[in-house]
Motif scaffolding. Structure first.
Motif, PDB file in Angstrom:
ATOM      1  N   MET A  30      11.059   1.265  18.861  1.00  0.00           N
ATOM      2  CA  MET A  30      11.253   2.546  18.203  1.00  0.00           C
ATOM      3  C   MET A  30      11.996   2.363  16.873  1.00  0.00           C
ATOM      4  SD  MET A  30      10.681   5.706  18.558  1.00  0.00           S
ATOM      5  CE  MET A  30      11.224   7.323  18.168  1.00  0.00           C
ATOM      6  N   GLY A  31      12.988   1.473  16.856  1.00  0.00           N
ATOM      7  CA  GLY A  31      13.738   1.234  15.637  1.00  0.00           C
ATOM      8  C   GLY A  31      12.880   0.651  14.533  1.00  0.00           C
ATOM      9  N   ARG A  32      11.940  -0.215  14.921  1.00  0.00           N
ATOM     10  CA  ARG A  32      11.039  -0.811  13.922  1.00  0.00           C
ATOM     11  C   ARG A  32      10.142   0.235  13.295  1.00  0.00           C
ATOM     12  NH1 ARG A  32       9.005  -6.280  16.972  1.00  0.00           N
ATOM     13  NH2 ARG A  32      11.044  -7.311  17.016  1.00  0.00           N
ATOM     14  N   LEU A  33       9.703   1.195  14.109  1.00  0.00           N
ATOM     15  CA  LEU A  33       8.833   2.255  13.607  1.00  0.00           C
ATOM     16  C   LEU A  33       9.577   3.131  12.602  1.00  0.00           C
ATOM     17  CD1 LEU A  33       6.065   3.570  13.811  1.00  0.00           C
ATOM     18  CD2 LEU A  33       6.952   4.976  15.655  1.00  0.00           C
ATOM     19  N   ILE A  34      10.822   3.448  12.896  1.00  0.00           N
ATOM     20  CA  ILE A  34      11.620   4.252  11.975  1.00  0.00           C
ATOM     21  C   ILE A  34      11.873   3.482  10.684  1.00  0.00           C
ATOM     22  CG2 ILE A  34      13.893   5.310  11.637  1.00  0.00           C
ATOM     23  CD1 ILE A  34      13.820   5.998  14.651  1.00  0.00           C
ATOM     24  N   SER A  35      12.188   2.194  10.808  1.00  0.00           N
ATOM     25  CA  SER A  35      12.408   1.370   9.621  1.00  0.00           C
ATOM     26  C   SER A  35      11.154   1.287   8.763  1.00  0.00           C
ATOM     27  CB  SER A  35      12.840  -0.032  10.027  1.00  0.00           C
ATOM     28  OG  SER A  35      14.057  -0.003  10.713  1.00  0.00           O
ATOM     29  N   LEU A  36      10.008   1.150   9.408  1.00  0.00           N
ATOM     30  CA  LEU A  36       8.741   1.092   8.673  1.00  0.00           C
ATOM     31  C   LEU A  36       8.467   2.421   7.975  1.00  0.00           C
ATOM     32  CD1 LEU A  36       6.208  -0.537   7.989  1.00  0.00           C
ATOM     33  CD2 LEU A  36       5.171   0.401  10.052  1.00  0.00           C
ATOM     34  N   ALA A  37       8.740   3.532   8.648  1.00  0.00           N
ATOM     35  CA  ALA A  37       8.531   4.849   8.039  1.00  0.00           C
ATOM     36  C   ALA A  37       9.434   5.035   6.825  1.00  0.00           C
ATOM     37  CB  ALA A  37       8.788   5.941   9.072  1.00  0.00           C
ATOM     38  N   ILE A  38      10.686   4.613   6.927  1.00  0.00           N
ATOM     39  CA  ILE A  38      11.607   4.724   5.799  1.00  0.00           C
ATOM     40  C   ILE A  38      11.131   3.857   4.640  1.00  0.00           C
ATOM     41  CG2 ILE A  38      13.951   4.189   5.026  1.00  0.00           C
ATOM     42  CD1 ILE A  38      14.895   5.048   7.827  1.00  0.00           C
ATOM     43  N   LEU A  39      10.661   2.661   4.934  1.00  0.00           N
ATOM     44  CA  LEU A  39      10.146   1.772   3.894  1.00  0.00           C
ATOM     45  C   LEU A  39       8.944   2.388   3.183  1.00  0.00           C
ATOM     46  CD1 LEU A  39      10.239  -0.992   2.480  1.00  0.00           C
ATOM     47  CD2 LEU A  39       8.703  -1.817   4.271  1.00  0.00           C
ATOM     48  N   VAL A  40       8.024   2.954   3.935  1.00  0.00           N
ATOM     49  CA  VAL A  40       6.833   3.569   3.347  1.00  0.00           C
ATOM     50  C   VAL A  40       7.226   4.755   2.479  1.00  0.00           C
ATOM     51  CG1 VAL A  40       4.739   4.862   3.895  1.00  0.00           C
ATOM     52  CG2 VAL A  40       5.256   2.758   5.130  1.00  0.00           C
ATOM     53  N   ILE A  41       8.145   5.583   2.961  1.00  0.00           N
ATOM     54  CA  ILE A  41       8.603   6.741   2.181  1.00  0.00           C
ATOM     55  C   ILE A  41       9.267   6.280   0.901  1.00  0.00           C
ATOM     56  CG2 ILE A  41      10.265   8.642   2.156  1.00  0.00           C
ATOM     57  CD1 ILE A  41       9.583   9.012   5.163  1.00  0.00           C
ATOM     58  N   ASP A  42      10.108   5.242   0.998  1.00  0.00           N
ATOM     59  CA  ASP A  42      10.769   4.726  -0.205  1.00  0.00           C
ATOM     60  C   ASP A  42       9.761   4.214  -1.221  1.00  0.00           C
ATOM     61  OD1 ASP A  42      13.215   5.369   0.816  1.00  0.00           O
ATOM     62  OD2 ASP A  42      13.781   3.319   1.345  1.00  0.00           O
ATOM     63  N   ILE A  43       8.750   3.506  -0.772  1.00  0.00           N
ATOM     64  CA  ILE A  43       7.722   2.986  -1.690  1.00  0.00           C
ATOM     65  C   ILE A  43       6.965   4.137  -2.349  1.00  0.00           C
ATOM     66  CG2 ILE A  43       5.534   1.724  -1.794  1.00  0.00           C
ATOM     67  CD1 ILE A  43       6.741  -0.176   0.340  1.00  0.00           C
ATOM     68  N   LEU A  44       6.619   5.158  -1.581  1.00  0.00           N
ATOM     69  CA  LEU A  44       5.914   6.306  -2.149  1.00  0.00           C
ATOM     70  C   LEU A  44       6.778   7.045  -3.168  1.00  0.00           C
ATOM     71  CD1 LEU A  44       4.146   7.701   1.033  1.00  0.00           C
ATOM     72  CD2 LEU A  44       3.104   6.452  -0.866  1.00  0.00           C
ATOM     73  N   VAL A  45       8.059   7.168  -2.883  1.00  0.00           N
ATOM     74  CA  VAL A  45       8.962   7.840  -3.814  1.00  0.00           C
ATOM     75  C   VAL A  45       9.116   7.016  -5.085  1.00  0.00           C
ATOM     76  CG1 VAL A  45      11.361   8.548  -4.157  1.00  0.00           C
ATOM     77  CG2 VAL A  45      10.186   9.150  -2.061  1.00  0.00           C
ATOM     78  N   ILE A  46       9.219   5.704  -4.965  1.00  0.00           N
ATOM     79  CA  ILE A  46       9.339   4.855  -6.150  1.00  0.00           C
ATOM     80  C   ILE A  46       8.078   4.967  -7.010  1.00  0.00           C
ATOM     81  CG2 ILE A  46       9.435   2.445  -6.925  1.00  0.00           C
ATOM     82  CD1 ILE A  46      11.417   1.962  -4.597  1.00  0.00           C
ATOM     83  N   ILE A  47       6.919   5.008  -6.387  1.00  0.00           N
ATOM     84  CA  ILE A  47       5.669   5.197  -7.138  1.00  0.00           C
ATOM     85  C   ILE A  47       5.685   6.548  -7.848  1.00  0.00           C
ATOM     86  CG2 ILE A  47       3.178   5.550  -6.893  1.00  0.00           C
ATOM     87  CD1 ILE A  47       3.278   3.416  -4.653  1.00  0.00           C
ATOM     88  N   ASP A  48       6.172   7.583  -7.163  1.00  0.00           N
ATOM     89  CA  ASP A  48       6.265   8.919  -7.760  1.00  0.00           C
ATOM     90  C   ASP A  48       7.236   8.919  -8.932  1.00  0.00           C
ATOM     91  OD1 ASP A  48       5.657  11.646  -7.908  1.00  0.00           O
ATOM     92  OD2 ASP A  48       7.419  12.180  -6.712  1.00  0.00           O
ATOM     93  N   ILE A  49       8.333   8.195  -8.809  1.00  0.00           N
ATOM     94  CA  ILE A  49       9.304   8.105  -9.904  1.00  0.00           C
ATOM     95  C   ILE A  49       8.682   7.414 -11.111  1.00  0.00           C
ATOM     96  CG2 ILE A  49      11.473   7.043 -10.625  1.00  0.00           C
ATOM     97  CD1 ILE A  49      12.453   7.473  -7.715  1.00  0.00           C
ATOM     98  N   VAL A  50       7.975   6.317 -10.874  1.00  0.00           N
ATOM     99  CA  VAL A  50       7.357   5.575 -11.980  1.00  0.00           C
ATOM    100  C   VAL A  50       6.309   6.429 -12.692  1.00  0.00           C
ATOM    101  CG1 VAL A  50       5.902   3.579 -12.523  1.00  0.00           C
ATOM    102  CG2 VAL A  50       7.845   3.320 -10.976  1.00  0.00           C
ATOM    103  N   LYS A  51       5.583   7.256 -11.965  1.00  0.00           N
ATOM    104  CA  LYS A  51       4.552   8.104 -12.561  1.00  0.00           C
ATOM    105  C   LYS A  51       5.120   9.343 -13.250  1.00  0.00           C
ATOM    106  CE  LYS A  51       0.720   6.944  -9.525  1.00  0.00           C
ATOM    107  NZ  LYS A  51      -0.251   7.489  -8.564  1.00  0.00           N
TER     108      LYS A  51
END
Length: 55
Positions: A1-22
């Motif tokens: 369960m912890g790995r799934l939450i960590s993966l979700a946070i990582l994906v959200i962070d990557i999407l937000v960084i892409i949004d910031i760059v754009k």
């Protein structure tokens, strides 16, 4: 369960960084927001969508 939450946070962070760059903010603000997202992986994206993102 912890790995799934960590993966979700990582994906959200990557999407937000892409949004910031754009975004149409100047480079200095983009760098500061990316640093905030990297060092505050849960709070950073929340702050970006409520404070930093252009409406």
């Amino acid at each position: 369960m912890g790995r799934l939450i960590s993966l979700a946070i990582l994906v959200i962070d990557i999407l937000v960084i892409i949004d910031i760059v754009k975004s149409n903010k100047d480079t200095e603000r983009k760098v500061l927001w990316i640093i905030a997202v990297v060092f505050l992986p849960i709070l950073g994206p929340i702050l970006w969508y409520f404070i930093g993102k252009d409406k």
